[in-house]
Design a protein around this motif. Structure first.
Motif, PDB file in Angstrom:
ATOM      1  N   ARG A  56       3.737 -26.009  49.720  1.00  0.00           N
ATOM      2  CA  ARG A  56       4.075 -24.734  49.095  1.00  0.00           C
ATOM      3  C   ARG A  56       2.843 -23.845  49.031  1.00  0.00           C
ATOM      4  NH1 ARG A  56       6.756 -28.803  46.460  1.00  0.00           N
ATOM      5  NH2 ARG A  56       8.999 -28.593  46.431  1.00  0.00           N
ATOM      6  N   SER A  57       3.075 -22.562  49.194  1.00  0.00           N
ATOM      7  CA  SER A  57       2.009 -21.572  49.095  1.00  0.00           C
ATOM      8  C   SER A  57       1.786 -21.226  47.624  1.00  0.00           C
ATOM      9  CB  SER A  57       2.428 -20.319  49.868  1.00  0.00           C
ATOM     10  OG  SER A  57       1.667 -19.217  49.473  1.00  0.00           O
ATOM     11  N   ALA A  58       0.552 -20.927  47.285  1.00  0.00           N
ATOM     12  CA  ALA A  58       0.228 -20.528  45.910  1.00  0.00           C
ATOM     13  C   ALA A  58       0.920 -19.226  45.537  1.00  0.00           C
ATOM     14  CB  ALA A  58      -1.276 -20.392  45.741  1.00  0.00           C
ATOM     15  N   ALA A  59       1.307 -18.437  46.536  1.00  0.00           N
ATOM     16  CA  ALA A  59       1.950 -17.150  46.270  1.00  0.00           C
ATOM     17  C   ALA A  59       3.435 -17.286  45.969  1.00  0.00           C
ATOM     18  CB  ALA A  59       1.759 -16.219  47.468  1.00  0.00           C
ATOM     19  N   GLU A  60       4.012 -18.448  46.253  1.00  0.00           N
ATOM     20  CA  GLU A  60       5.453 -18.618  46.034  1.00  0.00           C
ATOM     21  C   GLU A  60       5.814 -18.478  44.562  1.00  0.00           C
ATOM     22  OE1 GLU A  60       6.683 -22.336  47.723  1.00  0.00           O
ATOM     23  OE2 GLU A  60       6.202 -21.686  49.751  1.00  0.00           O
ATOM     24  N   VAL A  61       7.052 -18.022  44.337  1.00  0.00           N
ATOM     25  CA  VAL A  61       7.579 -17.841  42.984  1.00  0.00           C
ATOM     26  C   VAL A  61       8.867 -18.658  42.885  1.00  0.00           C
ATOM     27  CG1 VAL A  61       8.475 -16.176  41.327  1.00  0.00           C
ATOM     28  CG2 VAL A  61       6.631 -15.503  42.870  1.00  0.00           C
ATOM     29  N   TRP A  62       8.953 -19.494  41.858  1.00  0.00           N
ATOM     30  CA  TRP A  62      10.136 -20.327  41.620  1.00  0.00           C
ATOM     31  C   TRP A  62      10.654 -20.037  40.212  1.00  0.00           C
ATOM     32  CZ3 TRP A  62      12.189 -23.079  45.536  1.00  0.00           C
ATOM     33  CH2 TRP A  62      11.377 -23.218  46.676  1.00  0.00           C
ATOM     34  N   LEU A  63      11.968 -19.857  40.103  1.00  0.00           N
ATOM     35  CA  LEU A  63      12.593 -19.503  38.827  1.00  0.00           C
ATOM     36  C   LEU A  63      13.846 -20.319  38.598  1.00  0.00           C
ATOM     37  CD1 LEU A  63      12.451 -15.624  39.256  1.00  0.00           C
ATOM     38  CD2 LEU A  63      10.850 -17.037  37.951  1.00  0.00           C
ATOM     39  N   MET A  64      14.207 -20.442  37.309  1.00  0.00           N
ATOM     40  CA  MET A  64      15.443 -21.117  36.933  1.00  0.00           C
ATOM     41  C   MET A  64      16.172 -20.280  35.868  1.00  0.00           C
ATOM     42  SD  MET A  64      16.028 -24.955  35.416  1.00  0.00           S
ATOM     43  CE  MET A  64      15.447 -24.471  33.790  1.00  0.00           C
ATOM     44  N   PRO A  65      17.000 -19.337  36.290  1.00  0.00           N
ATOM     45  CA  PRO A  65      17.840 -18.613  35.336  1.00  0.00           C
ATOM     46  C   PRO A  65      19.008 -19.490  34.864  1.00  0.00           C
ATOM     47  CG  PRO A  65      17.424 -17.305  37.308  1.00  0.00           C
ATOM     48  CD  PRO A  65      17.005 -18.708  37.603  1.00  0.00           C
ATOM     49  N   VAL A  66      19.411 -19.317  33.611  1.00  0.00           N
ATOM     50  CA  VAL A  66      20.542 -20.047  33.036  1.00  0.00           C
ATOM     51  C   VAL A  66      21.521 -19.024  32.461  1.00  0.00           C
ATOM     52  CG1 VAL A  66      21.270 -21.707  31.273  1.00  0.00           C
ATOM     53  CG2 VAL A  66      19.112 -22.060  32.510  1.00  0.00           C
ATOM     54  N   PHE A  67      22.792 -19.220  32.798  1.00  0.00           N
ATOM     55  CA  PHE A  67      23.869 -18.326  32.383  1.00  0.00           C
ATOM     56  C   PHE A  67      24.881 -19.124  31.572  1.00  0.00           C
ATOM     57  CE2 PHE A  67      22.055 -17.087  36.387  1.00  0.00           C
ATOM     58  CZ  PHE A  67      21.857 -15.728  36.265  1.00  0.00           C
ATOM     59  N   ILE A  68      25.207 -18.649  30.366  1.00  0.00           N
ATOM     60  CA  ILE A  68      26.187 -19.314  29.500  1.00  0.00           C
ATOM     61  C   ILE A  68      27.334 -18.336  29.267  1.00  0.00           C
ATOM     62  CG2 ILE A  68      26.603 -20.431  27.284  1.00  0.00           C
ATOM     63  CD1 ILE A  68      23.529 -20.993  27.203  1.00  0.00           C
ATOM     64  N   ALA A  69      28.478 -18.675  29.818  1.00  0.00           N
ATOM     65  CA  ALA A  69      29.647 -17.800  29.741  1.00  0.00           C
ATOM     66  C   ALA A  69      30.289 -17.849  28.355  1.00  0.00           C
ATOM     67  CB  ALA A  69      30.676 -18.215  30.787  1.00  0.00           C
ATOM     68  N   LYS A  70      30.881 -16.724  27.970  1.00  0.00           N
ATOM     69  CA  LYS A  70      31.718 -16.707  26.773  1.00  0.00           C
ATOM     70  C   LYS A  70      32.904 -17.631  27.012  1.00  0.00           C
ATOM     71  CE  LYS A  70      30.766 -11.986  25.282  1.00  0.00           C
ATOM     72  NZ  LYS A  70      31.302 -10.613  25.166  1.00  0.00           N
ATOM     73  N   GLU A  71      33.480 -18.113  25.916  1.00  0.00           N
ATOM     74  CA  GLU A  71      34.672 -18.971  25.989  1.00  0.00           C
ATOM     75  C   GLU A  71      35.733 -18.298  26.855  1.00  0.00           C
ATOM     76  OE1 GLU A  71      36.806 -22.353  25.238  1.00  0.00           O
ATOM     77  OE2 GLU A  71      34.851 -21.958  24.343  1.00  0.00           O
ATOM     78  N   GLY A  72      36.232 -19.023  27.842  1.00  0.00           N
ATOM     79  CA  GLY A  72      37.301 -18.518  28.700  1.00  0.00           C
ATOM     80  C   GLY A  72      36.847 -17.618  29.834  1.00  0.00           C
ATOM     81  N   ARG A  73      35.538 -17.360  29.960  1.00  0.00           N
ATOM     82  CA  ARG A  73      35.031 -16.460  31.005  1.00  0.00           C
ATOM     83  C   ARG A  73      34.249 -17.191  32.089  1.00  0.00           C
ATOM     84  NH1 ARG A  73      35.852 -11.167  28.880  1.00  0.00           N
ATOM     85  NH2 ARG A  73      36.042 -10.588  31.055  1.00  0.00           N
ATOM     86  N   GLY A  74      34.203 -18.515  32.011  1.00  0.00           N
ATOM     87  CA  GLY A  74      33.433 -19.313  32.969  1.00  0.00           C
ATOM     88  C   GLY A  74      33.838 -19.097  34.416  1.00  0.00           C
TER      89      GLY A  74
END
Length: 107
Positions: free
Chosen positions: A9-27
């Motif tokens: 991996r290059s030092a310039a690389e960017v790694w992310l982990m977004p997390v999304f939590i849906a409202k009840e019934g909107r998954g």
């Protein structure tokens, strides 16, 4: 187990982990929106990885694992209409605003 991630991996690389939590019934709606975002984003310049996962232990929770060649590639991605449209559309479907955790590979 084979890995699709680059061995070096290059030092310039960017790694992310977004997390999304849906409202009840909107998954289902959040899942569909994330699938479309995933398809479009994988074609963005500098994309190394862009995969959405459903949390098997928490219904309606989705985790995105994304990697970019550089911070500029990430900024350019975030300016794309498919990303801006997604953020606007998904906000009212979420129980809480989505979180983004920056990641650093250990090796």
């Amino acid at each position: 187990m084979a890995s699709t991630l680059p061995a070096q991996r290059s030092a310039a690389e960017v790694w992310l982990m977004p997390v999304f939590i849906a409202k009840e019934g909107r998954g289902g709606e959040v899942r569909e929106a994330l699938a479309k975002l995933q398809s479009a984003s994988r074609n963005d310049p500098g994309c190394l990885e862009y995969t959405v996962f459903a949390d098997d232990q928490r219904a309606g929770t989705f985790v995105l694992f994304e990697g970019w060649n550089s911070h500029k590639d990430l900024i350019d991605h975030n300016e794309k209409s498919h990303v801006k449209d997604f953020v606007e559309m998904v906000a009212p479907l979420l129980a809480v605003p989505f979180s983004v955790t920056p990641l650093t590979p250990l090796a």
